[in-house]
Structure formats: structure tokens, C-alpha cells
Motif scaffolding. Structure first.
Motif, PDB file in Angstrom:
ATOM      1  N   SER A 155      13.393   8.089  -6.593  1.00 28.72           N
ATOM      2  CA  SER A 155      13.350   9.224  -7.520  1.00 28.72           C
ATOM      3  C   SER A 155      12.360  10.297  -7.069  1.00 28.72           C
ATOM      4  N   PHE A 156      11.371   9.908  -6.277  1.00 31.03           N
ATOM      5  CA  PHE A 156      10.432  10.869  -5.715  1.00 31.03           C
ATOM      6  C   PHE A 156       9.889  10.306  -4.418  1.00 31.03           C
ATOM      7  N   GLU A 157       9.266  11.180  -3.627  1.00 30.24           N
ATOM      8  CA  GLU A 157       8.827  10.766  -2.299  1.00 30.24           C
ATOM      9  C   GLU A 157       7.454  10.111  -2.352  1.00 30.24           C
ATOM     10  N   THR A 158       7.370   8.919  -1.781  1.00 33.00           N
ATOM     11  CA  THR A 158       6.093   8.240  -1.578  1.00 33.00           C
ATOM     12  C   THR A 158       6.329   7.132  -0.557  1.00 33.00           C
ATOM     13  N   HIS A 159       5.274   6.411  -0.184  1.00 32.74           N
ATOM     14  CA  HIS A 159       5.421   5.313   0.764  1.00 32.74           C
ATOM     15  C   HIS A 159       6.176   4.145   0.118  1.00 32.74           C
ATOM     16  N   THR A 160       6.977   3.453   0.906  1.00 30.07           N
ATOM     17  CA  THR A 160       7.656   2.244   0.446  1.00 30.07           C
ATOM     18  C   THR A 160       7.577   1.169   1.527  1.00 30.07           C
ATOM     19  N   VAL A 161       7.572  -0.090   1.096  1.00 32.74           N
ATOM     20  CA  VAL A 161       7.590  -1.223   2.022  1.00 32.74           C
ATOM     21  C   VAL A 161       8.630  -2.222   1.528  1.00 32.74           C
ATOM     22  N   VAL A 305       0.537  -4.292   3.994  1.00 34.34           N
ATOM     23  CA  VAL A 305       0.935  -2.953   4.431  1.00 34.34           C
ATOM     24  C   VAL A 305       0.965  -1.979   3.252  1.00 34.34           C
ATOM     25  N   ALA A 306       1.495  -2.430   2.119  1.00 33.59           N
ATOM     26  CA  ALA A 306       1.562  -1.566   0.940  1.00 33.59           C
ATOM     27  C   ALA A 306       0.168  -1.146   0.485  1.00 33.59           C
ATOM     28  N   MET A 307      -0.780  -2.089   0.524  1.00 33.70           N
ATOM     29  CA  MET A 307      -2.150  -1.772   0.112  1.00 33.70           C
ATOM     30  C   MET A 307      -2.796  -0.784   1.073  1.00 33.70           C
ATOM     31  N   GLU A 308      -2.577  -0.964   2.366  1.00 35.02           N
ATOM     32  CA  GLU A 308      -3.110  -0.020   3.362  1.00 35.02           C
ATOM     33  C   GLU A 308      -2.570   1.389   3.104  1.00 35.02           C
ATOM     34  N   MET A 309      -1.289   1.470   2.798  1.00 28.03           N
ATOM     35  CA  MET A 309      -0.667   2.771   2.539  1.00 28.03           C
ATOM     36  C   MET A 309      -1.249   3.423   1.293  1.00 28.03           C
ATOM     37  N   LEU A 310      -1.451   2.615   0.239  1.00 28.42           N
ATOM     38  CA  LEU A 310      -1.979   3.174  -1.004  1.00 28.42           C
ATOM     39  C   LEU A 310      -3.405   3.684  -0.809  1.00 28.42           C
ATOM     40  N   ILE A 311      -4.227   2.932  -0.106  1.00 31.34           N
ATOM     41  CA  ILE A 311      -5.603   3.377   0.139  1.00 31.34           C
ATOM     42  C   ILE A 311      -5.609   4.670   0.958  1.00 31.34           C
ATOM     43  N   GLN A 312      -4.668   4.777   1.877  1.00 31.94           N
ATOM     44  CA  GLN A 312      -4.574   6.018   2.664  1.00 31.94           C
ATOM     45  C   GLN A 312      -4.292   7.207   1.749  1.00 31.94           C
ATOM     46  N   LEU A 313      -3.394   7.019   0.756  1.00 31.10           N
ATOM     47  CA  LEU A 313      -3.099   8.093  -0.192  1.00 31.10           C
ATOM     48  C   LEU A 313      -4.319   8.417  -1.050  1.00 31.10           C
ATOM     49  N   ILE A 314      -5.004   7.378  -1.516  1.00 29.85           N
ATOM     50  CA  ILE A 314      -6.154   7.567  -2.403  1.00 29.85           C
ATOM     51  C   ILE A 314      -7.290   8.293  -1.696  1.00 29.85           C
ATOM     52  N   GLU A 315      -7.540   7.912  -0.458  1.00 27.30           N
ATOM     53  CA  GLU A 315      -8.723   8.415   0.249  1.00 27.30           C
ATOM     54  C   GLU A 315      -8.442   9.649   1.106  1.00 27.30           C
ATOM     55  N   SER A 316      -7.196  10.108   1.123  1.00 27.66           N
ATOM     56  CA  SER A 316      -6.871  11.302   1.899  1.00 27.66           C
ATOM     57  C   SER A 316      -7.564  12.523   1.298  1.00 27.66           C
ATOM     58  N   HIS A 317      -8.171  13.314   2.148  1.00 30.63           N
ATOM     59  CA  HIS A 317      -8.852  14.532   1.692  1.00 30.63           C
ATOM     60  C   HIS A 317      -7.889  15.705   1.557  1.00 30.63           C
ATOM     61  N   TYR A 318      -6.657  15.501   2.003  1.00 28.81           N
ATOM     62  CA  TYR A 318      -5.664  16.567   1.953  1.00 28.81           C
ATOM     63  C   TYR A 318      -4.377  16.027   1.332  1.00 28.81           C
ATOM     64  N   ASN A 325       8.729   4.814   5.214  1.00 31.67           N
ATOM     65  CA  ASN A 325       9.551   3.778   4.599  1.00 31.67           C
ATOM     66  C   ASN A 325       9.566   2.598   5.570  1.00 31.67           C
ATOM     67  N   THR A 326       8.641   1.695   5.383  1.00 31.26           N
ATOM     68  CA  THR A 326       8.459   0.580   6.309  1.00 31.26           C
ATOM     69  C   THR A 326       9.402  -0.567   5.958  1.00 31.26           C
ATOM     70  N   VAL A 327      10.130  -1.053   6.961  1.00 26.63           N
ATOM     71  CA  VAL A 327      11.067  -2.164   6.768  1.00 26.63           C
ATOM     72  C   VAL A 327      10.617  -3.325   7.653  1.00 26.63           C
ATOM     73  N   LEU A 328      10.347  -4.467   7.045  1.00 24.10           N
ATOM     74  CA  LEU A 328       9.848  -5.643   7.756  1.00 24.10           C
ATOM     75  C   LEU A 328      10.965  -6.662   7.973  1.00 24.10           C
ATOM     76  N   SER A 329      10.901  -7.375   9.069  1.00 26.95           N
ATOM     77  CA  SER A 329      11.944  -8.350   9.407  1.00 26.95           C
ATOM     78  C   SER A 329      11.848  -9.597   8.542  1.00 26.95           C
ATOM     79  N   THR A 330      12.995 -10.189   8.243  1.00 26.34           N
ATOM     80  CA  THR A 330      13.049 -11.454   7.516  1.00 26.34           C
ATOM     81  C   THR A 330      13.266 -12.598   8.519  1.00 26.34           C
ATOM     82  N   GLU A 331      13.139 -13.814   8.021  1.00 26.17           N
ATOM     83  CA  GLU A 331      13.272 -14.994   8.889  1.00 26.17           C
ATOM     84  C   GLU A 331      14.231 -16.005   8.253  1.00 26.17           C
TER      85      GLU A 331
END
Length: 335
Positions: A155-161, A305-318, A325-331
Motif C-alpha cells: 500500500s506504500f513504499e518501505t523496506h520488506t523482507v 535483516v528486518a531489524m537492520e533495515m528499520l534501524i537504518q530508517l530510524i537513524e537516517s539523517h535524511y 525488497n529482500t527475498v531470502l531462500s527457503t530450504e
């Protein structure tokens, strides 16, 4: 009554100014290494912890993250939370976990409560019942950083995993075909969830690759995501009632796999056998059906990975305008 040690207490004990102690604990270059080491060692020895309220006032942050999942008891989500926490606490953030139990109403209340507690950001995996995303879109529109994992929305643009749901479902269905099954049913999650469409597509792909016609009557949806066991039992009872019963079922989620096996053991005649393969991060299912073949998602890595992405958004100065849109392999785990 317990009283935590403060910066003023440390300053008084070491005969230093509170501002010197504060800068040292923030690893400021203004404090020489010998003084910094003395302060940090004293703080660790006396279990000093940063006051989140004070930090919030100083930096405009609460250093807390809201996490919304359907159920902590679900093996996948408990492993994902471990990944989230592995990053959060190392970066100085606390995690507040909230369960929707796949209920839209519960999700709305929980997300609003987390927002009212002034969390710095949200990690969300959508509930099975949620079709209206306005409660999330409103918060995002007001600038709250949000990252989706596993069950996502566009529905809107943001990081996804997410996991590679299509390939995982294809592999799971393929494993049943390789064992000689041709009439393979599919027990799916709520039809509007992102994972449902992707896993259904993987199931269809495997059938097509082997020239097996798709029989729409062999696809059943569980709109409550397995939270209502009666719904799962109704689906299994339907499969068992068919004139031409399926000889195998591919199941689309962790909780549905558990519910499906429990329902089959309860409803099927003792001499009737049905092979099941499905998405699951639990080792318990092998007890319900020895040899259960599962598709395992990298849950810990997804949370990390999701937590790393969220912290990047929170701490970004700009402002952030480019999202991943990160896609991880299954097993495939064949037993």
C-alpha cells in the motif's frame, strides 16, 4: 525499593562531572581513553543502564521498537523475534512484542497502543484477517518508520523482507510429485495475504512442470490462518469426502501444517494414509507424521535483516526514498 544507579552516582563516586561521565558512556572522542575506560568499567560493575526516558527527552527517541506478529508460540515467529532481538539490543533498542492472533481488531488496537507509547518504529507481519491497512498507512504518513516481514503489503513504499515463497512452495509440491503422488491438494492461508498468492503460484508451477492439470476443487483457503481449528478440520473433512480423494496435501503455513495433521489424525480412518508436506519451522510436526517434509524459512535471518533495515530508517539523517525488497531462500527438509 530498587533504585538503579545514575550518571550522577557514577560521577560522584569517581569524582568527575556528570557531563564527563555522560560523554564517556556515549563513547565521545572528547574524553581520553583512560578516563573513559575507568567510567565504563565502574558502570558495568554496578549494572548501569541508560534511562530510556532521559534518552528520549535528549534525543527525541524512546529507543524502543514495536513488533507485531500473529503469534509468538508459532515456531517461525519465535525464531524471527530472536533475530530481531539479536540486532536491537546490540544497538541499544528495546523490543515490545505484540500478538494479533490473526485478528484485524487486535492488530489495530495493538499498533495504536505501540504508537501511543512513542516507539521509534514498527516491524509488522500482517494478520490473516486484515484487509484494511489504513491504521498502518496513517502512521506511516505521519513519519513513523515501518518495515514489513514475511506477510507484507504494498500500500506504500518501505523496506520488506520475505522468503522466496514461490520457490519454496514449488519445492514442497515437487517433493510430493517425486514420491509418486499426482492428486495433490493445497491447503492455503487467507486468500488476500501476500504469502498465499505466492505459495499458490509455486504449487501451480510444480504441477504444470509435470503436466498435472490444476484441479481448483483441491484448493481450500483458511481465512483465519489456522487460528480457528474448526475451519482447518472442515477443509480436511472436505478433502476426505471427495469421490476421488487426494493422495497428498501441500500446506501453505506453519500453523496450518500443525492443524492439518491434527485434523487428519482425528478424522481419517485408521487404514487411510495421506502424505503431507508444507511450510514449517517446527520440529514437532515430525511427531504427528513421521517423515514430514517441510519447507523451512530463514526466520532468524529474516528478523535480523528486518531489524537492520528499520534501524537504518530510524537513524537516517535524511529522508529515505529508495527501499529494498529482500527475498531470502527457503530450504527443503526431507525426512
Amino acid at each position: 525499593m530498587f533504585k538503579p544507579i545514575t550518571i550522577k552516582d557514577i560521577a560522584q563516586a569517581l569524582e568527575l562531572s556528570p557531563s564527563t561521565v555522560s560523554r564517556a558512556l556515549s563513547d565521545s572522542y572528547e574524553i581520553n581513553e583512560e578516563t573513559k575506560k575507568r567510567i565504563i568499567e565502574y558502570a558495568e560493575k554496578h549494572n548501569y543502564r541508560r534511562n530510556p526516558m532521559a534518552s528520549s527527552l535528549r534525543h527525541g527517541r524512546s529507543y524502543s521498537i514495536g513488533v507485531v506478529v500473529c503469534e509468538v508460540a508459532n515456531s517461525f515467529f519465535s525464531q524471527a523475534i530472536d533475530g530481531i532481538e539479536s540486532v536491537a539490543y546490540g544497538k541499544g533498542y528495546h523490543v515490545i512484542i505484540s500478538q494479533s492472533h490473526d485478528s484485524y481488531e487486535r492488530e489495530v488496537v495493538n499498533i495504536q497502543h505501540l504508537a501511543n507509547r512513542a516507539v521509534d518504529g514498527l516491524l509488522i507481519s500482517m494478520s490473516a484477517e486484515t484487509k484494511d491497512f489504513s491504521h498502518i498507512a496513517n502512521l506511516h504518513g505521519h513519519g513513523l518508520p515501518i518495515v514489513f516481514f514475511d506477510r507484507i503489503i504494498d500500500s506504500f513504499e518501505t523496506h520488506t523482507v520475505t522468503s522466496n515463497n514461490r520457490e519454496g512452495a514449488r519445492m514442497g509440491t515437487q517433493s510430493l510429485i517425486d514420491r509418486g503422488f499426482r492428486k495433490i491438494a493445497h491447503l492455503a492461508n487467507a486468500p488476500h495475504l501476500s504469502i498465499t498468492a505466492e505459495r499458490l503460484d509455486g504449487y501451480k508451477t510444480a504441477l504444470k512442470q509435470h503436466g498435472i492439470p490444476l484441479d481448483e476443487s483441491l484448493v481450500r483457503y483458511c481465512h483465519h490462518g489456522g487460528r480457528v481449528q474448526q475451519e482447518v478440520e472442515d477443509a480436511v473433512r472436505y478433502f476426505l469426502s471427495l469421490d476421488e480423494k487426494p493422495d497428498a496435501i501441500f500446506v501453505a503455513s506453519d500453523r496450518l501444517s500443525m492443524g492439518c495433521l491434527s485434523a487428519f489424525n482425528k478424522l481419517a480412518p485408521e487404514d487411510e494414509h495421506l502424505s503431507v508436506a508444507g511450510f514449517s519451522n517446527s520440529d514437532v510436526l515430525d511427531l504427528l507424521q513421521p517423515g514430514f517434509t517441510c519447507i523451512r524459512q530463514p526466520a532468524f535471518e529474516m528478523g535480523r535483516v528486518a531489524m537492520e533495515m528499520l534501524i537504518q530508517l530510524i537513524e537516517s539523517h535524511y529522508p529515505v526514498y529508495e527501499f529494498e525488497n529482500t527475498v531470502l531462500s527457503t530450504e527443503l527438509i526431507s525426512r
